[in-house]
Motif scaffolding. Structure first.
Motif, short mmCIF file in Angstrom:
data_model
loop_
_atom_site.label_atom_id
_atom_site.label_comp_id
_atom_site.label_asym_id
_atom_site.label_seq_id
_atom_site.Cartn_x
_atom_site.Cartn_y
_atom_site.Cartn_z
N VAL A 1 29.61 -12.30 -1.40
CA VAL A 1 30.79 -12.53 -1.77
C VAL A 1 31.34 -12.04 -3.14
CG1 VAL A 1 30.92 -14.82 -0.38
CG2 VAL A 1 30.38 -14.76 -2.76
N HIS A 2 30.46 -11.58 -3.83
CA HIS A 2 30.54 -10.87 -5.17
C HIS A 2 29.24 -10.01 -5.32
CE1 HIS A 2 31.25 -10.83 -9.47
NE2 HIS A 2 32.50 -11.14 -9.43
N LYS A 3 29.38 -9.30 -6.24
CA LYS A 3 28.34 -8.27 -6.74
C LYS A 3 27.22 -9.23 -7.17
CE LYS A 3 30.12 -6.78 -11.09
NZ LYS A 3 30.39 -5.96 -12.26
N SER A 4 27.63 -10.32 -7.78
CA SER A 4 26.67 -11.34 -8.36
C SER A 4 26.47 -12.56 -7.95
CB SER A 4 26.94 -11.59 -9.85
OG SER A 4 27.07 -10.41 -10.62
N HIS A 5 27.06 -12.70 -6.47
CA HIS A 5 26.91 -13.95 -5.88
C HIS A 5 26.51 -13.77 -4.19
CE1 HIS A 5 29.62 -15.34 -9.09
NE2 HIS A 5 28.35 -15.54 -9.54
N LEU A 6 25.59 -14.65 -3.86
CA LEU A 6 25.45 -14.99 -2.25
C LEU A 6 25.52 -16.31 -2.11
CD1 LEU A 6 22.16 -13.06 -1.68
CD2 LEU A 6 24.17 -12.60 -0.64
N VAL A 7 26.17 -16.82 -0.74
CA VAL A 7 26.46 -18.12 -0.67
C VAL A 7 25.72 -18.29 0.82
CG1 VAL A 7 28.43 -18.28 -2.31
CG2 VAL A 7 28.72 -17.68 0.41
N ASN A 8 25.40 -19.75 0.89
CA ASN A 8 25.12 -20.07 2.13
C ASN A 8 26.37 -20.63 2.95
OD1 ASN A 8 24.10 -21.32 4.51
ND2 ASN A 8 22.39 -22.81 3.31
N VAL A 9 26.79 -20.22 3.96
CA VAL A 9 27.90 -20.34 4.69
C VAL A 9 28.17 -21.75 5.25
CG1 VAL A 9 28.43 -18.18 5.38
CG2 VAL A 9 27.30 -19.58 6.97
N ALA A 10 26.64 -22.41 5.41
CA ALA A 10 26.84 -23.91 5.71
C ALA A 10 27.21 -24.82 4.63
CB ALA A 10 25.56 -24.10 6.17
N ARG A 11 27.06 -24.30 3.48
CA ARG A 11 27.41 -25.12 2.22
C ARG A 11 28.76 -25.07 1.72
NH1 ARG A 11 22.87 -26.67 3.58
NH2 ARG A 11 21.27 -27.01 2.08
N ILE A 12 29.72 -24.07 2.30
CA ILE A 12 31.12 -23.97 2.05
C ILE A 12 31.99 -25.13 2.31
CG2 ILE A 12 32.95 -22.59 2.22
CD1 ILE A 12 31.10 -20.05 2.73
N VAL A 13 32.84 -25.58 1.20
CA VAL A 13 33.51 -26.82 1.53
C VAL A 13 35.02 -26.27 1.63
CG1 VAL A 13 34.49 -29.00 0.62
CG2 VAL A 13 31.87 -28.47 0.33
N GLU A 14 35.35 -25.39 0.87
CA GLU A 14 36.93 -24.94 0.72
C GLU A 14 36.74 -23.55 0.34
OE1 GLU A 14 40.42 -27.33 -1.01
OE2 GLU A 14 39.24 -26.25 -2.50
N VAL A 15 37.83 -22.58 0.96
CA VAL A 15 38.19 -21.34 0.45
C VAL A 15 39.64 -21.26 0.17
CG1 VAL A 15 38.27 -18.92 1.17
CG2 VAL A 15 36.32 -20.42 2.34
N THR A 16 40.09 -20.78 -1.15
CA THR A 16 41.39 -21.15 -1.72
C THR A 16 41.74 -19.48 -2.16
OG1 THR A 16 40.94 -23.18 -2.33
CG2 THR A 16 42.96 -22.01 -3.28
N PRO A 17 42.68 -18.96 -1.54
CA PRO A 17 43.23 -17.62 -2.07
C PRO A 17 43.71 -17.62 -3.56
CG PRO A 17 44.30 -18.11 0.01
CD PRO A 17 43.62 -19.54 -0.41
N TRP A 18 43.49 -16.73 -4.09
CA TRP A 18 43.85 -16.78 -5.55
C TRP A 18 44.58 -15.32 -5.81
CZ3 TRP A 18 40.61 -18.40 -10.34
CH2 TRP A 18 40.36 -19.75 -10.00
N VAL A 19 45.31 -14.90 -7.08
CA VAL A 19 45.95 -14.02 -7.20
C VAL A 19 45.04 -12.57 -7.04
CG1 VAL A 19 47.72 -15.04 -8.42
CG2 VAL A 19 45.64 -14.02 -9.57
#
Length: 284
Positions: A234-252
């Protein structure tokens, strides 16, 4: 509409401009009144020019603050908090030197008036004390405006995603466990228990149930060893486990914010948004 096609949000600079205008007028009035009360009246335009010089430099530093908060989110852990604390020092130095140069240019260079701005230790310490408060207030404004203008429905993904949106994995035999060193011992960590991963130089930091474990591997190499149906960059410095995602919020600016079950928040960069939506469709 993709993040790259989204029109520039004019509300953000408009709000910052309004904030600076109000701040300049208010501080000019208070500064002039304070000097008059002390028995040293100063012309309104003199105080106004001093405040304008200061606010011009601060305004030029606001985009830098946006970058700092994208690169090191304040909620990303103690390391990120420490980075922002240290960032106050160069922020104050640039602000002090910049406004001193602008004031000397205006009063001495253009108006031909005598003006002095001695860069003594006492003066730098005085300006630093004020800039600590300014950095905190500006950071609050950055985060507040991101939240205020970012709370909009996320656009539905396109039906067809490019084949390159998801990184290829040639080897289908992916590991289910990793051996990680902790306090001199090798312990086994189940891949399914990993919440998210962040890059740290030559290491990758595994966040597992609130615990951080280091593994000697680049994030790109580790990504190739993880199941692409479970983990997404999700970022050049981050990987996430999709099963652990709680919320996705759009930013600017096309970035999103991802909140995980362990309470951590990481940025979803525009660069990786299409890849993310290919695995985790976000619909309005």
């Amino acid at each position: 509409m993709t993040a790259e096609e989204r029109p520039f949000d004019w509300r953000v600079p408009a709000v910052w401009t309004a904030i600076f205008v109000v701040s300049i007028v208010t501080r000019t009035y208070v500064g002039g009144a304070d000097m008059a009360w002390r028995g040293h009246p100063v012309a309104f335009d003199h105080v106004f020019a001093i405040e304008v010089a200061s606010h011009i430099v601060v305004g030029a530093l606001v985009p830098v603050l946006y970058w700092l908060h994208r690169r090191w989110p304040i909620m990303g852990g103690l390391r990120n908090v420490a980075i922002h604390v240290l960032a106050v020092v160069p922020f104050s130095i640039v602000h002090t030197l910049g406004m001193a140069a602008l004031r000397l240019l205006w009063f001495s260079g253009i108006l031909g008036e005598a003006y002095s701005f001695p860069l003594t230790f006492e003066r730098l310490a005085y300006e630093f004390a004020k800039d600590v408060f300014s950095y905190g207030m500006l950071s609050g404004g950055v985060l507040g405006l991101r939240y205020l203008f970012g709370r909009r429905p996320a656009p539905a993904p396109t039906e067809a995603q490019p084949a390159a949106a998801v990184p290829p994995h040639a080897d289908a035999r992916l590991p289910e466990r990793f051996a990680v060193r902790r306090r001199g011992k090798e312990i086994m960590v189940d891949v399914a228990d990993i919440d998210w991963v962040e890059a740290a130089g030559n290491y990758a930091v595994l966040h597992v149930g609130g615990e951080t474990l280091e593994i000697r591997s680049s994030l790109t190499k580790l990504e190739s060893e993880l199941d692409p149906k479970r983990f997404v960059r999700v970022h050049k410095s981050h990987l996430v486990n999709v099963a652990r995602i709680v919320e996705v919020t759009p930013w600017v600016s096309g970035d999103w914010r991802i909140r995980l079950q362990d309470g951590a928040e990481v940025n979803l960069s525009r660069r990786y948004r299409q890849r993310f939506e290919a695995l985790v469709p976000v619909r309005t």
